[in-house]
Design a protein around this motif. Structure first.
Motif, PDB file in Angstrom:
ATOM      1  N   ALA A  12      -6.550  19.620  27.756  1.00 51.79           N
ATOM      2  CA  ALA A  12      -6.291  18.190  27.593  1.00 51.79           C
ATOM      3  C   ALA A  12      -4.928  17.960  26.971  1.00 51.79           C
ATOM      4  CB  ALA A  12      -7.387  17.557  26.739  1.00 51.79           C
ATOM      5  N   GLN A  15      -2.183  18.613  29.475  1.00 52.71           N
ATOM      6  CA  GLN A  15      -2.130  17.882  30.733  1.00 52.71           C
ATOM      7  C   GLN A  15      -2.223  16.367  30.602  1.00 52.71           C
ATOM      8  OE1 GLN A  15      -5.082  19.488  33.354  1.00 52.71           O
ATOM      9  NE2 GLN A  15      -4.321  21.561  33.212  1.00 52.71           N
ATOM     10  N   LEU A  16      -2.931  15.861  29.647  1.00 57.55           N
ATOM     11  CA  LEU A  16      -3.211  14.431  29.641  1.00 57.55           C
ATOM     12  C   LEU A  16      -2.545  13.694  28.483  1.00 57.55           C
ATOM     13  CD1 LEU A  16      -6.990  14.149  30.605  1.00 57.55           C
ATOM     14  CD2 LEU A  16      -5.020  13.495  31.974  1.00 57.55           C
ATOM     15  N   ALA A  44      -6.865  14.576  23.801  1.00 55.25           N
ATOM     16  CA  ALA A  44      -5.619  14.379  24.547  1.00 55.25           C
ATOM     17  C   ALA A  44      -4.517  13.992  23.590  1.00 55.25           C
ATOM     18  CB  ALA A  44      -5.819  13.297  25.611  1.00 55.25           C
ATOM     19  N   ASP A 111      -0.684   9.232  31.532  1.00 57.90           N
ATOM     20  CA  ASP A 111      -1.494   9.609  32.694  1.00 57.90           C
ATOM     21  C   ASP A 111      -2.609   8.621  32.993  1.00 57.90           C
ATOM     22  OD1 ASP A 111      -0.247  12.253  33.223  1.00 57.90           O
ATOM     23  OD2 ASP A 111      -0.986  12.674  31.209  1.00 57.90           O
ATOM     24  N   CYS A 112      -3.097   7.952  31.973  1.00 53.14           N
ATOM     25  CA  CYS A 112      -4.172   6.969  32.156  1.00 53.14           C
ATOM     26  C   CYS A 112      -4.061   5.954  31.030  1.00 53.14           C
ATOM     27  CB  CYS A 112      -5.544   7.637  32.190  1.00 53.14           C
ATOM     28  SG  CYS A 112      -5.934   8.659  30.755  1.00 53.14           S
ATOM     29  N   VAL A 320     -10.409  10.054  29.853  1.00 48.15           N
ATOM     30  CA  VAL A 320     -10.037  11.469  29.916  1.00 48.15           C
ATOM     31  C   VAL A 320     -10.867  12.188  30.975  1.00 48.15           C
ATOM     32  CG1 VAL A 320     -10.033  13.641  28.626  1.00 48.15           C
ATOM     33  CG2 VAL A 320      -9.223  11.541  27.530  1.00 48.15           C
ATOM     34  N   ALA A 323      -9.787  10.928  34.576  1.00 50.29           N
ATOM     35  CA  ALA A 323      -8.453  11.398  34.935  1.00 50.29           C
ATOM     36  C   ALA A 323      -8.472  12.892  35.238  1.00 50.29           C
ATOM     37  CB  ALA A 323      -7.471  11.094  33.811  1.00 50.29           C
ATOM     38  N   THR A 324      -9.253  13.639  34.502  1.00 47.49           N
ATOM     39  CA  THR A 324      -9.380  15.074  34.735  1.00 47.49           C
ATOM     40  C   THR A 324     -10.048  15.334  36.082  1.00 47.49           C
ATOM     41  OG1 THR A 324      -9.535  15.500  32.352  1.00 47.49           O
ATOM     42  CG2 THR A 324     -10.310  17.240  33.833  1.00 47.49           C
TER      43      THR A 324
END
Length: 329
Positions: A12, A15-16, A44, A111-112, A320, A323-324
């Motif tokens: 997390a 990446q996020l 995240a 990302d979100c 999270v 989005a994952t």
């Protein structure tokens, strides 16, 4: 064993990056963000978009955000600021936080997105004609295929109509909007929730789903033809069922989602069964957007002992997770 839908701390963080807008400066948003972040920090990296000095007016419980990026728009007058007030200035500020979030999304700097509660009244006083976040994003992105999904730990609903008067619901339902809602929901259940064969039940508009046309015509004229046309593409699609039967069946895990015809057909059940885990998820956008399933709570906006961040925490966790899963789809 770790759930495939829950990212590890390492993945997390690598990446996020989750954006969180403050919502109405005078509402509950700042306080629940301050209380939620310590509980979700491992999930995240976070970017708060808001007004730093509003956070500094909160009780000592939570205006510190270690390891969190804060984008301060400095767009609220502090001379006469107070929590719990409906003002055009605060409505304008809440839209500016969303505008900034959209910029960050476009630049791929987040990302979100998780959005704090806004006041529809304040937003309209500021001259913006949005009935909610979903309508804001739809207009800004020129997205014609957005769907509001409302959910908690036990129930999921997608709405055919949203924030409109009850007397306007029947006239707003047509075959095109119903089919769009079902198809977008089906894709979201597969891509965002990793449900391989989604089971979707469509609730009727009328009592008893009209009793085959005895109590209203919408089921026979609109709903049944759409379901017949989609059945080959979506084998797990059934209905229309009386809304009480459909919702009870979902609560017993017979279905993955109910297609609700209007706002309160979903909200009443969600808040009765488990309001604390309630989340609003916008489907049909090019990014994941969630929000807590409550409003600005002006009456307790700065009362630390009364504010409950549970719904915001659920919204962050869902963002999270979705989005994952979206990246894996």
């Amino acid at each position: 064993m770790k759930s495939k839908n829950v990212p590890t701390l390492k993945s997390a963080r690598n990446q996020l990056k989750v954006g969180i807008t403050m919502g109405d400066p005078s509402g509950i948003g700042p306080l629940i963000i301050a209380r939620a972040l310590p509980q979700v920090r491992p999930l995240a990296r976070f970017v708060i978009i808001g007004e730093r000095r509003v956070f500094n007016r909160l009780p000592a419980a939570g205006c510190r955000f270690p390891d969190t990026e804060f984008i301060d728009l400095n767009n609220v007058s502090h001379k006469n600021f107070s929590f719990g007030k409906i003002k055009a200035e605060y409505g304008r500020a809440s839209i500016e936080y969303l505008d900034k979030a959209m910029e960050l999304i476009r630049k791929r700097e987040i990302d979100c997105l998780v959005t704090g509660p806004i006041s529809k009244e304040a937003v309209n006083l500021a001259g913006f004609r949005y009935s909610g976040h979903t309508e804001y994003f739809a207009k800004r992105l020129k997205a014609k295929n957005t769907v509001m999904m409302l959910l908690n730990r036990r129930l999921k609903f997608s709405l055919v109509t949203r924030h409109i008067p009850l007397k306007a619901v029947s006239g707003a339902i047509n075959k095109e909007v119903l089919e769009k809602t079902i198809v977008i929901t089906y894709r979201a259940l597969k891509d965002l929730f990793s449900i391989r064969n989604p089971r979707i039940v469509v609730a009727g508009l009328n009592p008893h789903a009209s009793d085959n046309g005895v109590i209203g015509k919408e089921e026979n004229l609109l709903i049944k033809p759409v379901l017949k046309r989609l059945k080959n593409k979506i084998p797990g699609l059934i209905g229309p069922l009386s809304s009480d039967i459909a919702i009870a069946g979902m609560a017993k895990k017979k279905y993955d989602c109910v297609i609700a015809m209007y706002h309160d057909q979903a909200l009443i059940s969600l808040k009765l069964i488990d309001r604390r885990s309630g989340v609003n998820l916008t489907l049909g956008l090019p990014f994941i957007r969630t929000s807590p399933l409550h409003g600005t709570a002006f009456d307790i906006a700065a009362k630390d002992k009364l504010a409950d961040p549970a719904s915001l925490i659920a919204a962050i966790r869902l963002a999270v997770r979705c989005a994952t899963n979206q990246r894996k789809a």
